[in-house]
Design a protein around this motif. Structure first.
Motif, PDB file in Angstrom:
ATOM      1  N   LEU A 385       2.391  -6.740   2.186  1.00 53.91           N
ATOM      2  CA  LEU A 385       1.478  -6.651   1.042  1.00 53.91           C
ATOM      3  C   LEU A 385       0.369  -5.649   1.312  1.00 53.91           C
ATOM      4  N   TYR A 386      -0.240  -5.693   2.499  1.00 57.77           N
ATOM      5  CA  TYR A 386      -1.340  -4.772   2.796  1.00 57.77           C
ATOM      6  C   TYR A 386      -0.833  -3.325   2.817  1.00 57.77           C
ATOM      7  N   ASN A 387       0.351  -3.083   3.433  1.00 55.55           N
ATOM      8  CA  ASN A 387       0.900  -1.719   3.490  1.00 55.55           C
ATOM      9  C   ASN A 387       1.198  -1.193   2.099  1.00 55.55           C
ATOM     10  N   SER A 388       1.726  -2.071   1.248  1.00 56.90           N
ATOM     11  CA  SER A 388       2.047  -1.661  -0.128  1.00 56.90           C
ATOM     12  C   SER A 388       0.787  -1.302  -0.888  1.00 56.90           C
ATOM     13  N   LEU A 389      -0.257  -2.135  -0.751  1.00 61.57           N
ATOM     14  CA  LEU A 389      -1.496  -1.863  -1.452  1.00 61.57           C
ATOM     15  C   LEU A 389      -2.171  -0.597  -0.918  1.00 61.57           C
ATOM     16  N   SER A 390      -2.082  -0.347   0.386  1.00 63.59           N
ATOM     17  CA  SER A 390      -2.654   0.882   0.956  1.00 63.59           C
ATOM     18  C   SER A 390      -1.935   2.102   0.403  1.00 63.59           C
ATOM     19  N   LEU A 391      -0.600   2.025   0.268  1.00 61.31           N
ATOM     20  CA  LEU A 391       0.187   3.134  -0.265  1.00 61.31           C
ATOM     21  C   LEU A 391      -0.184   3.392  -1.727  1.00 61.31           C
ATOM     22  N   ILE A 392      -0.357   2.292  -2.502  1.00 61.74           N
ATOM     23  CA  ILE A 392      -0.729   2.455  -3.907  1.00 61.74           C
ATOM     24  C   ILE A 392      -2.105   3.088  -4.009  1.00 61.74           C
ATOM     25  N   ASN A 393      -3.026   2.669  -3.149  1.00 66.69           N
ATOM     26  CA  ASN A 393      -4.376   3.213  -3.161  1.00 66.69           C
ATOM     27  C   ASN A 393      -4.355   4.707  -2.839  1.00 66.69           C
ATOM     28  N   TRP A 394      -3.554   5.091  -1.833  1.00 64.04           N
ATOM     29  CA  TRP A 394      -3.478   6.513  -1.432  1.00 64.04           C
ATOM     30  C   TRP A 394      -2.898   7.358  -2.561  1.00 64.04           C
ATOM     31  N   LYS A 395      -1.811   6.865  -3.178  1.00 65.22           N
ATOM     32  CA  LYS A 395      -1.194   7.576  -4.293  1.00 65.22           C
ATOM     33  C   LYS A 395      -2.172   7.723  -5.463  1.00 65.22           C
ATOM     34  N   ALA A 396      -2.941   6.643  -5.734  1.00 68.42           N
ATOM     35  CA  ALA A 396      -3.865   6.692  -6.853  1.00 68.42           C
ATOM     36  C   ALA A 396      -4.981   7.695  -6.605  1.00 68.42           C
ATOM     37  N   ILE A 397      -5.502   7.731  -5.375  1.00 66.83           N
ATOM     38  CA  ILE A 397      -6.574   8.675  -5.048  1.00 66.83           C
ATOM     39  C   ILE A 397      -6.060  10.104  -5.166  1.00 66.83           C
ATOM     40  N   ARG A 398      -4.858  10.297  -4.696  1.00 66.68           N
ATOM     41  CA  ARG A 398      -4.255  11.641  -4.733  1.00 66.68           C
ATOM     42  C   ARG A 398      -4.046  12.105  -6.171  1.00 66.68           C
ATOM     43  N   SER A 399      -3.727  11.129  -7.030  1.00 66.90           N
ATOM     44  CA  SER A 399      -3.458  11.475  -8.434  1.00 66.90           C
ATOM     45  C   SER A 399      -4.724  11.425  -9.291  1.00 66.90           C
ATOM     46  N   GLY A 400      -5.847  11.055  -8.682  1.00 64.03           N
ATOM     47  CA  GLY A 400      -7.091  10.973  -9.435  1.00 64.03           C
ATOM     48  C   GLY A 400      -7.190   9.755 -10.340  1.00 64.03           C
ATOM     49  N   GLU A 401      -6.411   8.715 -10.074  1.00 68.65           N
ATOM     50  CA  GLU A 401      -6.461   7.476 -10.855  1.00 68.65           C
ATOM     51  C   GLU A 401      -7.436   6.490 -10.181  1.00 68.65           C
ATOM     52  N   ASP A 402      -8.694   6.618 -10.556  1.00 72.28           N
ATOM     53  CA  ASP A 402      -9.725   5.813  -9.898  1.00 72.28           C
ATOM     54  C   ASP A 402      -9.560   4.319 -10.186  1.00 72.28           C
ATOM     55  N   GLU A 403      -9.201   3.984 -11.417  1.00 76.52           N
ATOM     56  CA  GLU A 403      -9.070   2.563 -11.767  1.00 76.52           C
ATOM     57  C   GLU A 403      -7.936   1.920 -10.977  1.00 76.52           C
ATOM     58  N   ILE A 404      -6.818   2.652 -10.821  1.00 74.27           N
ATOM     59  CA  ILE A 404      -5.707   2.092 -10.045  1.00 74.27           C
ATOM     60  C   ILE A 404      -6.123   1.925  -8.592  1.00 74.27           C
ATOM     61  N   SER A 405      -6.866   2.909  -8.066  1.00 78.26           N
ATOM     62  CA  SER A 405      -7.348   2.813  -6.693  1.00 78.26           C
ATOM     63  C   SER A 405      -8.262   1.598  -6.517  1.00 78.26           C
ATOM     64  N   GLU A 406      -9.170   1.406  -7.507  1.00 73.15           N
ATOM     65  CA  GLU A 406     -10.090   0.267  -7.420  1.00 73.15           C
ATOM     66  C   GLU A 406      -9.333  -1.064  -7.494  1.00 73.15           C
ATOM     67  N   MET A 407      -8.295  -1.093  -8.374  1.00 71.62           N
ATOM     68  CA  MET A 407      -7.497  -2.312  -8.491  1.00 71.62           C
ATOM     69  C   MET A 407      -6.781  -2.619  -7.174  1.00 71.62           C
ATOM     70  N   ALA A 408      -6.226  -1.580  -6.517  1.00 71.37           N
ATOM     71  CA  ALA A 408      -5.521  -1.794  -5.247  1.00 71.37           C
ATOM     72  C   ALA A 408      -6.481  -2.305  -4.181  1.00 71.37           C
ATOM     73  N   GLN A 409      -7.710  -1.753  -4.145  1.00 65.58           N
ATOM     74  CA  GLN A 409      -8.679  -2.196  -3.152  1.00 65.58           C
ATOM     75  C   GLN A 409      -9.120  -3.642  -3.419  1.00 65.58           C
ATOM     76  N   LEU A 410      -9.291  -3.988  -4.718  1.00 64.13           N
ATOM     77  CA  LEU A 410      -9.686  -5.351  -5.063  1.00 64.13           C
ATOM     78  C   LEU A 410      -8.589  -6.344  -4.697  1.00 64.13           C
ATOM     79  N   LEU A 411      -7.340  -5.973  -4.960  1.00 60.50           N
ATOM     80  CA  LEU A 411      -6.225  -6.846  -4.595  1.00 60.50           C
ATOM     81  C   LEU A 411      -6.145  -7.026  -3.092  1.00 60.50           C
ATOM     82  N   SER A 412      -6.378  -5.937  -2.359  1.00 60.37           N
ATOM     83  CA  SER A 412      -6.340  -6.021  -0.901  1.00 60.37           C
ATOM     84  C   SER A 412      -7.431  -6.964  -0.398  1.00 60.37           C
ATOM     85  N   THR A 413      -8.666  -6.851  -0.981  1.00 62.83           N
ATOM     86  CA  THR A 413      -9.768  -7.747  -0.586  1.00 62.83           C
ATOM     87  C   THR A 413      -9.448  -9.186  -0.956  1.00 62.83           C
TER      88      THR A 413
END
Length: 576
Positions: A385-413
């Protein structure tokens, strides 16, 4: 009858023995006591009536004697030659008039007033051609408009009058044969309190007194009661008298009546019956005291006999009652082999077996709850789960999707604090972080259509608690409160504060609210998922009676969930 029988059967055995002994002994004593009480009461009542009658007769006689004195005084004065000469004399000068008034009439009137202190005024009204001299002699014209003048005019017998409040006087016309038809009236005013003093005296002893004239008008009325209450008997009730008693407003009165024929008055004396008996209550109390002593002796003897008979049964019953209060200890022993001894020993064996079973069930329940939490946490593979969320966060940052990045970080927390490395004990700070992450995820999912307010006392963050207590309460507030709201913007308030040795959490929403019957059932009703009931069961299992969870709701206005848990600074205490 069946209810009485059932009551007797449900009594304790000791009380059955006492009651049986008491009834057998007390019935004849009660009958004798009631008989003595009634006889004593009637004797005292009759004696008090006689005393009242004697005092009443003396008081009325005293007033009649005073009235006779004044009547005789008026009759004597109307025939007094000196007075007759003064009031009927044909005066030729004011000096001659003053001389007779001052030297003949005034000394005589002053003498009467000195002999009778109750007299306030003596005046002779005359139709003779005279002038006023003090209040000793006045012209007849000054009283011709008085109501009592017509009653006195032409009457040669003293007449008594009550004029206004506490104003008593008597008047009589002179017999003036041979005095050129001059009309003279003698007027005497008497002090009201002094004249009726005997009635004041008798009415001061818990009595009431009336004096009525021939037209049933109240001439005198006075009453006084030591208990501060007013037992006024209306004068209209006096004519209803039959015998020597009367009842008015549920109060029984002793009533006495005497006529004052010369004055045309009737005197009534009344006194509440219960005050008559109370005045002699010491004798009645003595009778009741003796009956009470007999009752006490019977109770003591009955109790002693019952103690001898049922002592061991009572101890066993007391021990059984303590079992209801979570005291699983047998404190009674018996070496006898009778029925009671067998019962005690069997009860001891039964308690030992119950304690063993309770311990087994308790340990089983704790293990069950632990396994449930482990199973809930084990449903997710943490590393995957943590690896998947980290990958989603990295992809979102790379694509400029801030909301998706924030959602991935919140889910990880959220999942990191929920899983808590497999431990069910967490700091209050991390529990609040978990809740905050969950709320932010829900806010994003709801397109930020509700506001969140955190009111956290920082000093509670360092304490420990069991995890996953707040998230189900917040989820309940959002799903069943804010989501059901039809108008206005949603609002969620989360607070934590320390009060004494407790931490108080409050989850408040301004949603649809709940009906009172739902509030009562929410902690006992099982729902799908990990709901409010599971939170309540967990805190009761861990904290026991030192915690609480309750809901306060106003339909269409708000709902507040209030959770109270004790402060804990030692993480290892939960392992115990």
């Amino acid at each position: 009858m069946n209810r009485l029988k059932r009551f007797f059967l449900n009594l304790k055995f000791r009380y059955k023995i006492i009651l049986t002994y008491f009834l057998v002994s007390i019935i004849p004593i009660t009958i004798l006591g009631l008989f003595c009480y009634e006889q004593t009461r009637n004797l005292l009542l009759n004696q008090e009536k006689e005393n009242l009658k004697k005092s009443f007769s003396e008081a009325v006689t005293g007033i009649e004697n005073s009235a006779d004195v004044y009547n005789n005084m008026l009759n004597y004065t109307t025939f007094n030659p000196t007075v007759l000469e003064v009031i009927n004399y044909e005066y030729n000068s004011y000096y001659e008039m003053y001389f007779k008034f001052h030297n003949m009439l005034a000394p005589y009137i002053d003498m009467l007033r000195a002999l009778h202190n109750e007299i306030q005024q003596i005046t002779v009204y005359t139709s003779n051609n005279i002038i006023k001299h003090s209040d000793y002699i006045m012209p007849m014209e000054t009283i011709k408009d008085k109501s009592w003048y017509k009653e006195v005019s032409g009457e040669y017998k003293p007449q008594w009058f009550i004029n206004g409040a506490k104003n008593i006087f008597l008047a009589v016309q002179f017999i003036n044969k041979g005095y050129n038809n001059i009309q003279n009236i003698l007027y005497v005013k008497i002090n009201f309190e002094s004249f009726f003093q005997p009635l004041y005296n008798i009415s001061s002893s818990n009595c009431g007194v009336y004096v009525l004239d021939k037209n049933d008008g109240v001439v005198f009325e006075n009453r006084s009661y030591n208990d501060g209450k007013d037992y006024l008997l209306p004068s209209t009730e006096l004519k209803k008298i039959e015998g020597d008693t009367i009842t008015c407003n549920n109060i029984d009165y002793v009533l006495m009546k005497m006529d004052m024929k010369d004055m045309g008055w009737t005197v009534y004396l009344y006194k509440p019956v219960h005050l008559i008996v109370e005045s002699s209550k010491n004798i009645i109390y003595t009778v009741l005291l003796m009956a009470g002593i007999c009752f006490l002796i019977i109770l003591v003897v009955g109790y002693w006999l019952s103690y001898i008979i049922v002592n061991r049964i009572e101890k066993l019953t007391k021990n059984m009652k303590e079992m209801d209060m979570d005291h699983l200890e047998v404190t009674i022993e018996s070496n006898s082999e009778d029925e009671i001894g067998i019962l005690i020993n069997s009860f001891d064996k039964l308690i030992v077996r119950i304690k063993t079973l309770i311990q087994e069930v308790y340990k089983s329940e704790i293990s069950k709850r632990k396994y449930e939490m482990k199973a809930l946490q084990a449903q997710i593979n943490p590393h995957f789960l943590y690896n998947s969320l980290s990958l989603i966060n990295w992809k979102a940052i790379r694509s400029g999707e801030d909301e998706i990045s924030e959602m991935a970080q919140l889910l990880s927390t959220f999942y990191r604090t929920s899983l808590n490395k497999g431990s069910s004990v967490i700091t209050v700070e991390n529990e609040l972080n978990n809740t905050e992450a969950y709320v932010k995820i829900q806010a994003m999912m709801h397109n930020y259509n509700f506001d969140v307010i955190f009111d956290i006392d920082n000093k509670v963050k360092e304490y420990y608690m069991i995890n996953l207590l707040l998230q189900p309460l917040v989820e309940n507030a959002i799903c069943h409160g804010i989501d059901q709201k039809r108008n206005n913007r949603g609002r969620l308030r989360i607070s934590a504060k320390q009060i004494g040795t407790d931490i108080i959490f409050e989850i408040e929403d301004n949603g649809a609210g709940m009906k009172p019957e739902i509030c009562e059932k929410i902690l006992t009703t099982k729902t799908k998922g990990y709901g409010v009931k599971n939170v309540y069961d967990r805190i009761k299992l861990i904290y026991g009676e030192n915690c609480d969870l309750k809901f306060i709701s106003i339909p269409n206005e708000k709902t507040v969930a209030i959770m109270r848990i004790p402060v804990e600074i030692d993480k290892n205490k939960f392992n115990d």
